[in-house]
Design a protein around this motif. Sequence first.
Motif, PDB file in Angstrom:
ATOM      1  N   THR A  44      13.156  21.830   2.515  1.00  0.00           N
ATOM      2  CA  THR A  44      11.764  22.264   2.484  1.00  0.00           C
ATOM      3  C   THR A  44      11.443  22.740   1.070  1.00  0.00           C
ATOM      4  N   LYS A  45      10.183  23.032   0.823  1.00  0.00           N
ATOM      5  CA  LYS A  45       9.793  23.548  -0.493  1.00  0.00           C
ATOM      6  C   LYS A  45      10.506  24.860  -0.793  1.00  0.00           C
ATOM      7  N   GLN A  46      10.745  25.648   0.242  1.00  0.00           N
ATOM      8  CA  GLN A  46      11.405  26.937   0.062  1.00  0.00           C
ATOM      9  C   GLN A  46      12.881  26.774  -0.262  1.00  0.00           C
ATOM     10  N   SER A  47      13.485  25.678   0.204  1.00  0.00           N
ATOM     11  CA  SER A  47      14.905  25.393   0.030  1.00  0.00           C
ATOM     12  C   SER A  47      15.757  26.458   0.723  1.00  0.00           C
ATOM     13  N   CYS A  48      17.025  26.578   0.329  1.00  0.00           N
ATOM     14  CA  CYS A  48      17.927  27.510   0.989  1.00  0.00           C
ATOM     15  C   CYS A  48      19.011  27.926   0.016  1.00  0.00           C
ATOM     16  N   ASN A 157      21.515  10.127  14.719  1.00  0.00           N
ATOM     17  CA  ASN A 157      22.433  10.614  13.699  1.00  0.00           C
ATOM     18  C   ASN A 157      21.712  11.337  12.561  1.00  0.00           C
ATOM     19  N   PRO A 158      22.359  12.371  11.987  1.00  0.00           N
ATOM     20  CA  PRO A 158      21.758  13.096  10.862  1.00  0.00           C
ATOM     21  C   PRO A 158      21.964  12.343   9.546  1.00  0.00           C
ATOM     22  N   ASP A 159      21.230  11.258   9.413  1.00  0.00           N
ATOM     23  CA  ASP A 159      21.409  10.388   8.250  1.00  0.00           C
ATOM     24  C   ASP A 159      20.104  10.112   7.515  1.00  0.00           C
ATOM     25  N   GLY A 160      19.095  10.947   7.795  1.00  0.00           N
ATOM     26  CA  GLY A 160      17.803  10.733   7.162  1.00  0.00           C
ATOM     27  C   GLY A 160      16.923   9.737   7.879  1.00  0.00           C
ATOM     28  N   TYR A 181      13.431  22.438  24.327  1.00  0.00           N
ATOM     29  CA  TYR A 181      12.170  22.406  23.604  1.00  0.00           C
ATOM     30  C   TYR A 181      12.521  22.128  22.148  1.00  0.00           C
ATOM     31  N   VAL A 182      11.856  21.150  21.559  1.00  0.00           N
ATOM     32  CA  VAL A 182      12.163  20.728  20.193  1.00  0.00           C
ATOM     33  C   VAL A 182      11.076  21.237  19.247  1.00  0.00           C
ATOM     34  N   GLU A 183      11.504  21.957  18.219  1.00  0.00           N
ATOM     35  CA  GLU A 183      10.591  22.454  17.200  1.00  0.00           C
ATOM     36  C   GLU A 183      10.866  21.729  15.883  1.00  0.00           C
ATOM     37  N   CYS A 184       9.819  21.352  15.175  1.00  0.00           N
ATOM     38  CA  CYS A 184       9.959  20.651  13.905  1.00  0.00           C
ATOM     39  C   CYS A 184       9.416  21.494  12.757  1.00  0.00           C
ATOM     40  N   ASN A 185       9.883  21.192  11.557  1.00  0.00           N
ATOM     41  CA  ASN A 185       9.255  21.721  10.348  1.00  0.00           C
ATOM     42  C   ASN A 185       8.949  20.542   9.428  1.00  0.00           C
ATOM     43  N   ARG A 186       8.560  20.809   8.208  1.00  0.00           N
ATOM     44  CA  ARG A 186       8.162  19.742   7.287  1.00  0.00           C
ATOM     45  C   ARG A 186       9.015  19.772   6.027  1.00  0.00           C
ATOM     46  N   ASP A 187       9.418  18.585   5.566  1.00  0.00           N
ATOM     47  CA  ASP A 187      10.126  18.518   4.296  1.00  0.00           C
ATOM     48  C   ASP A 187       9.123  18.541   3.143  1.00  0.00           C
ATOM     49  N   ALA A 189       7.990  16.303   1.339  1.00  0.00           N
ATOM     50  CA  ALA A 189       7.031  15.200   1.373  1.00  0.00           C
ATOM     51  C   ALA A 189       6.077  15.292   2.556  1.00  0.00           C
ATOM     52  N   GLY A 190       6.248  16.311   3.398  1.00  0.00           N
ATOM     53  CA  GLY A 190       5.367  16.484   4.541  1.00  0.00           C
ATOM     54  C   GLY A 190       5.821  15.788   5.800  1.00  0.00           C
ATOM     55  N   ASN A 191       7.040  15.214   5.796  1.00  0.00           N
ATOM     56  CA  ASN A 191       7.546  14.534   6.985  1.00  0.00           C
ATOM     57  C   ASN A 191       8.008  15.543   8.032  1.00  0.00           C
ATOM     58  N   SER A 192       7.733  15.241   9.286  1.00  0.00           N
ATOM     59  CA  SER A 192       8.200  16.069  10.387  1.00  0.00           C
ATOM     60  C   SER A 192       9.700  15.873  10.562  1.00  0.00           C
ATOM     61  N   GLN A 193      10.455  16.973  10.676  1.00  0.00           N
ATOM     62  CA  GLN A 193      11.902  16.832  10.824  1.00  0.00           C
ATOM     63  C   GLN A 193      12.439  17.769  11.902  1.00  0.00           C
ATOM     64  N   LEU A 194      13.518  17.346  12.533  1.00  0.00           N
ATOM     65  CA  LEU A 194      14.153  18.098  13.610  1.00  0.00           C
ATOM     66  C   LEU A 194      14.676  19.424  13.067  1.00  0.00           C
ATOM     67  N   TYR A 195      14.151  20.516  13.583  1.00  0.00           N
ATOM     68  CA  TYR A 195      14.445  21.831  13.011  1.00  0.00           C
ATOM     69  C   TYR A 195      15.198  22.735  13.985  1.00  0.00           C
TER      70      TYR A 195
END
Length: 229
Positions: A44-48, A157-160, A181-187, A189-195
Amino acid sequence: MAAARLSLSLLLVVLAVAAGQRAAAQDYDFFYLVLQWPGSYCDTKQSCCYPKSGKPPADFGIHGLWPNRDDGSYPQNCSPDNAFNPSKVSDLLSSLRAKWPTLACPSGDGHKFWGHEWEKHGTCAANVFDEHGYFQAALRLRDQLGVLAALTSNGVNPDGGYYTLRQIKGAIQDGTGFEPYVECNRDEAGNSQLYQLYFCVDAAGDSFVECPVLPSGRPCGNRIEFPAF
């Protein structure tokens, strides 16, 4: 007759007090076990920041075990005097680092994260867990699910790559017996991703159950990235 009425009155008072004590002891109906994919936290923009112990395994980590009520509300910070004490979980620290890692910046040893989860959420389940029991239960429940294995064995698979919400839920349901229940966030580029994934656990903290109410998380859409980590 008067004595009988007095005895009945006393019995009703005792029952009312006991009911009140039970209500005070358990102000929730079930738990959410919340698991988090580290690749999505970091992408994400915030990174880790990796914890001081190093990069965690590429697997779903625990975010928390949260007491909740059937009406969607939840108790919090139930015992301000019952602060997190790392010495009480000394035998669990290696497991916590691997399976409940902190990814917040700046880099830490996990104590602040675990302390927050215990003090905000764990203390509200003091009727069933002390501090050690709370963390031990979360670790056991997380291992019992085997979420990553459930996904990969069904071709997710976690391969992008990108998957549908139905594929993700179906793979987890097939592998664990429960639909999360599946929650997503955004990378960036704004893509929805499994969070995050929410599973429900009974009020005793023992067994998974069907969720009585679903959380209000960010909607995923139907094209969900599963990023590498």
